[in-house]
Design a protein around this motif. Structure first.
Motif, PDB file in Angstrom:
ATOM      1  N   SER A   5      40.559  48.101  42.641  1.00 51.44           N
ATOM      2  CA  SER A   5      40.246  48.478  44.024  1.00 51.44           C
ATOM      3  C   SER A   5      41.172  47.725  44.990  1.00 51.44           C
ATOM      4  O   SER A   5      41.769  46.701  44.640  1.00 51.44           O
ATOM      5  CB  SER A   5      38.787  48.160  44.354  1.00 51.44           C
ATOM      6  OG  SER A   5      38.608  46.759  44.486  1.00 51.44           O
ATOM      7  N   LYS A   6      41.261  48.228  46.212  1.00 50.56           N
ATOM      8  CA  LYS A   6      42.093  47.570  47.228  1.00 50.56           C
ATOM      9  C   LYS A   6      41.610  46.153  47.495  1.00 50.56           C
ATOM     10  O   LYS A   6      42.409  45.232  47.653  1.00 50.56           O
ATOM     11  CB  LYS A   6      42.107  48.387  48.519  1.00 50.56           C
ATOM     12  CG  LYS A   6      42.910  49.659  48.408  1.00 50.56           C
ATOM     13  CD  LYS A   6      42.886  50.446  49.710  1.00 50.56           C
ATOM     14  CE  LYS A   6      43.638  51.749  49.528  1.00 50.56           C
ATOM     15  NZ  LYS A   6      43.592  52.590  50.712  1.00 50.56           N
ATOM     16  N   SER A   7      40.296  45.954  47.561  1.00 49.67           N
ATOM     17  CA  SER A   7      39.767  44.617  47.841  1.00 49.67           C
ATOM     18  C   SER A   7      40.022  43.662  46.676  1.00 49.67           C
ATOM     19  O   SER A   7      40.315  42.485  46.884  1.00 49.67           O
ATOM     20  CB  SER A   7      38.284  44.671  48.193  1.00 49.67           C
ATOM     21  OG  SER A   7      37.543  45.284  47.185  1.00 49.67           O
ATOM     22  N   GLU A   8      39.933  44.155  45.442  1.00 50.12           N
ATOM     23  CA  GLU A   8      40.243  43.323  44.274  1.00 50.12           C
ATOM     24  C   GLU A   8      41.722  42.952  44.262  1.00 50.12           C
ATOM     25  O   GLU A   8      42.080  41.787  44.033  1.00 50.12           O
ATOM     26  CB  GLU A   8      39.892  44.061  42.985  1.00 50.12           C
ATOM     27  CG  GLU A   8      38.413  44.231  42.769  1.00 50.12           C
ATOM     28  CD  GLU A   8      38.074  45.267  41.712  1.00 50.12           C
ATOM     29  OE1 GLU A   8      36.919  45.217  41.215  1.00 50.12           O
ATOM     30  OE2 GLU A   8      38.920  46.126  41.373  1.00 50.12           O
ATOM     31  N   LEU A   9      42.581  43.929  44.530  1.00 44.79           N
ATOM     32  CA  LEU A   9      44.025  43.691  44.543  1.00 44.79           C
ATOM     33  C   LEU A   9      44.391  42.678  45.624  1.00 44.79           C
ATOM     34  O   LEU A   9      45.185  41.758  45.397  1.00 44.79           O
ATOM     35  CB  LEU A   9      44.775  45.003  44.743  1.00 44.79           C
ATOM     36  CG  LEU A   9      46.293  44.908  44.764  1.00 44.79           C
ATOM     37  CD1 LEU A   9      46.835  44.338  43.463  1.00 44.79           C
ATOM     38  CD2 LEU A   9      46.894  46.281  45.038  1.00 44.79           C
ATOM     39  N   LYS A  10      43.799  42.822  46.794  1.00 39.39           N
ATOM     40  CA  LYS A  10      44.054  41.905  47.902  1.00 39.39           C
ATOM     41  C   LYS A  10      43.639  40.485  47.518  1.00 39.39           C
ATOM     42  O   LYS A  10      44.384  39.523  47.758  1.00 39.39           O
ATOM     43  CB  LYS A  10      43.283  42.381  49.133  1.00 39.39           C
ATOM     44  CG  LYS A  10      43.512  41.562  50.380  1.00 39.39           C
ATOM     45  CD  LYS A  10      42.743  42.177  51.547  1.00 39.39           C
ATOM     46  CE  LYS A  10      42.859  41.374  52.811  1.00 39.39           C
ATOM     47  NZ  LYS A  10      42.082  41.956  53.901  1.00 39.39           N
ATOM     48  N   LEU A  11      42.466  40.335  46.912  1.00 37.16           N
ATOM     49  CA  LEU A  11      41.966  39.026  46.508  1.00 37.16           C
ATOM     50  C   LEU A  11      42.846  38.407  45.425  1.00 37.16           C
ATOM     51  O   LEU A  11      43.262  37.252  45.542  1.00 37.16           O
ATOM     52  CB  LEU A  11      40.513  39.135  46.020  1.00 37.16           C
ATOM     53  CG  LEU A  11      39.871  37.855  45.500  1.00 37.16           C
ATOM     54  CD1 LEU A  11      39.888  36.746  46.554  1.00 37.16           C
ATOM     55  CD2 LEU A  11      38.453  38.135  45.015  1.00 37.16           C
ATOM     56  N   VAL A  12      43.161  39.152  44.384  1.00 38.42           N
ATOM     57  CA  VAL A  12      43.983  38.624  43.287  1.00 38.42           C
ATOM     58  C   VAL A  12      45.377  38.263  43.791  1.00 38.42           C
ATOM     59  O   VAL A  12      45.917  37.202  43.440  1.00 38.42           O
ATOM     60  CB  VAL A  12      44.034  39.619  42.103  1.00 38.42           C
ATOM     61  CG1 VAL A  12      45.037  39.169  41.049  1.00 38.42           C
ATOM     62  CG2 VAL A  12      42.645  39.775  41.478  1.00 38.42           C
ATOM     63  N   SER A  13      45.975  39.095  44.630  1.00 37.44           N
ATOM     64  CA  SER A  13      47.296  38.804  45.193  1.00 37.44           C
ATOM     65  C   SER A  13      47.270  37.499  45.985  1.00 37.44           C
ATOM     66  O   SER A  13      48.169  36.663  45.852  1.00 37.44           O
ATOM     67  CB  SER A  13      47.757  39.939  46.107  1.00 37.44           C
ATOM     68  OG  SER A  13      47.926  41.125  45.395  1.00 37.44           O
ATOM     69  N   TYR A  14      46.244  37.343  46.814  1.00 35.98           N
ATOM     70  CA  TYR A  14      46.091  36.131  47.621  1.00 35.98           C
ATOM     71  C   TYR A  14      45.947  34.902  46.729  1.00 35.98           C
ATOM     72  O   TYR A  14      46.576  33.861  46.975  1.00 35.98           O
ATOM     73  CB  TYR A  14      44.876  36.283  48.534  1.00 35.98           C
ATOM     74  CG  TYR A  14      44.550  35.053  49.336  1.00 35.98           C
ATOM     75  CD1 TYR A  14      45.272  34.729  50.490  1.00 35.98           C
ATOM     76  CD2 TYR A  14      43.507  34.211  48.963  1.00 35.98           C
ATOM     77  CE1 TYR A  14      44.965  33.602  51.237  1.00 35.98           C
ATOM     78  CE2 TYR A  14      43.193  33.076  49.711  1.00 35.98           C
ATOM     79  CZ  TYR A  14      43.926  32.779  50.836  1.00 35.98           C
ATOM     80  OH  TYR A  14      43.618  31.661  51.570  1.00 35.98           O
ATOM     81  N   LEU A  15      45.116  34.995  45.695  1.00 41.49           N
ATOM     82  CA  LEU A  15      44.896  33.856  44.803  1.00 41.49           C
ATOM     83  C   LEU A  15      46.169  33.477  44.053  1.00 41.49           C
ATOM     84  O   LEU A  15      46.480  32.292  43.903  1.00 41.49           O
ATOM     85  CB  LEU A  15      43.756  34.157  43.828  1.00 41.49           C
ATOM     86  CG  LEU A  15      42.378  34.334  44.475  1.00 41.49           C
ATOM     87  CD1 LEU A  15      41.356  34.737  43.427  1.00 41.49           C
ATOM     88  CD2 LEU A  15      41.954  33.075  45.217  1.00 41.49           C
ATOM     89  N   LEU A  16      46.913  34.463  43.606  1.00 38.03           N
ATOM     90  CA  LEU A  16      48.180  34.178  42.925  1.00 38.03           C
ATOM     91  C   LEU A  16      49.167  33.507  43.883  1.00 38.03           C
ATOM     92  O   LEU A  16      49.867  32.567  43.504  1.00 38.03           O
ATOM     93  CB  LEU A  16      48.780  35.458  42.347  1.00 38.03           C
ATOM     94  CG  LEU A  16      48.062  36.015  41.125  1.00 38.03           C
ATOM     95  CD1 LEU A  16      48.588  37.403  40.785  1.00 38.03           C
ATOM     96  CD2 LEU A  16      48.194  35.071  39.928  1.00 38.03           C
ATOM     97  N   GLU A  17      49.203  33.976  45.113  1.00 37.29           N
ATOM     98  CA  GLU A  17      50.082  33.371  46.118  1.00 37.29           C
ATOM     99  C   GLU A  17      49.691  31.916  46.361  1.00 37.29           C
ATOM    100  O   GLU A  17      50.545  31.026  46.394  1.00 37.29           O
ATOM    101  CB  GLU A  17      49.998  34.167  47.420  1.00 37.29           C
ATOM    102  CG  GLU A  17      50.842  33.600  48.542  1.00 37.29           C
ATOM    103  CD  GLU A  17      50.639  34.357  49.854  1.00 37.29           C
ATOM    104  OE1 GLU A  17      50.591  33.701  50.905  1.00 37.29           O
ATOM    105  OE2 GLU A  17      50.526  35.598  49.819  1.00 37.29           O
ATOM    106  N   LYS A  18      48.383  31.659  46.520  1.00 37.86           N
ATOM    107  CA  LYS A  18      47.893  30.296  46.744  1.00 37.86           C
ATOM    108  C   LYS A  18      48.195  29.384  45.556  1.00 37.86           C
ATOM    109  O   LYS A  18      48.400  28.183  45.721  1.00 37.86           O
ATOM    110  CB  LYS A  18      46.387  30.289  47.008  1.00 37.86           C
ATOM    111  CG  LYS A  18      46.027  30.730  48.397  1.00 37.86           C
ATOM    112  CD  LYS A  18      46.541  29.730  49.383  1.00 37.86           C
ATOM    113  CE  LYS A  18      46.049  29.970  50.780  1.00 37.86           C
ATOM    114  NZ  LYS A  18      46.663  29.092  51.755  1.00 37.86           N
TER     115      LYS A  18
END
Length: 109
Positions: A5-18
Motif C-alpha cells: 500500500s502507499k502508506s506501507e511504502l511511505k513508512l518503509v521508505s522513511y525507515l530505510l532513509e532514517k
C-alpha cells in the motif's frame, strides 16, 4: 500476496532513509497473521530467514495505543519484514504520520 500500500511504502521508505540504507523495496508483500496489527513480509515464498534489525521504534495509533515496530533484513541483507506490535494486541487503525515516529537507538553491543 498483494501489492504494497502507499502508506506501507511511505513508512518503509522513511525507515530505510532514517537507517541510512538504500535498499530495493519490493512491490508485493505478504500480510502476516498477527491479529490485524499490520505486519507485512517481503518474503513472498516463506523461504528466507530473518537475520538482523534494520531499525525499530514506536508510534501511537489513532486510539492512543502504543505501537512498537521493527524493520528487519534477511540473510542476504534484503528487506525482510515490517513487524508491528500494538501493545494491547488490538487491530491497527492507521499507519503513522512520519513526524509521529520515534526511532529507538540500535544497540550493536
Amino acid at each position: 500476496m498483494r501489492e504494497i500500500s502507499k502508506s506501507e511504502l511511505k513508512l518503509v521508505s522513511y525507515l530505510l532513509e532514517k537507517a541510512g540504507r538504500q535498499t530495493h523495496i519490493p512491490k508485493m508483500v505478504r500480510p502476516l497473521q498477527d491479529g490485524g496489527m499490520g505486519s507485512i513480509s517481503f518474503d513472498l515464498k516463506g523461504s528466507r530467514k530473518r537475520d538482523s534489525q534494520i531499525i525499530g521504534g514506536s508510534f501511537k495509533d489513532s486510539d492512543g495505543v502504543l505501537v512498537d515496530f521493527e524493520l528487519t533484513a534477511d540473510e542476504n541483507n534484503e528487506v525482510y519484514e515490517l513487524d508491528l506490535w500494538k501493545v494491547d494486541f488490538s487491530i491497527l487503525l492507521r499507519y503513522p504520520q512520519l513526524n509521529e515516529i520515534k526511532i529507538t537507538p540500535h544497540n550493536n553491543g
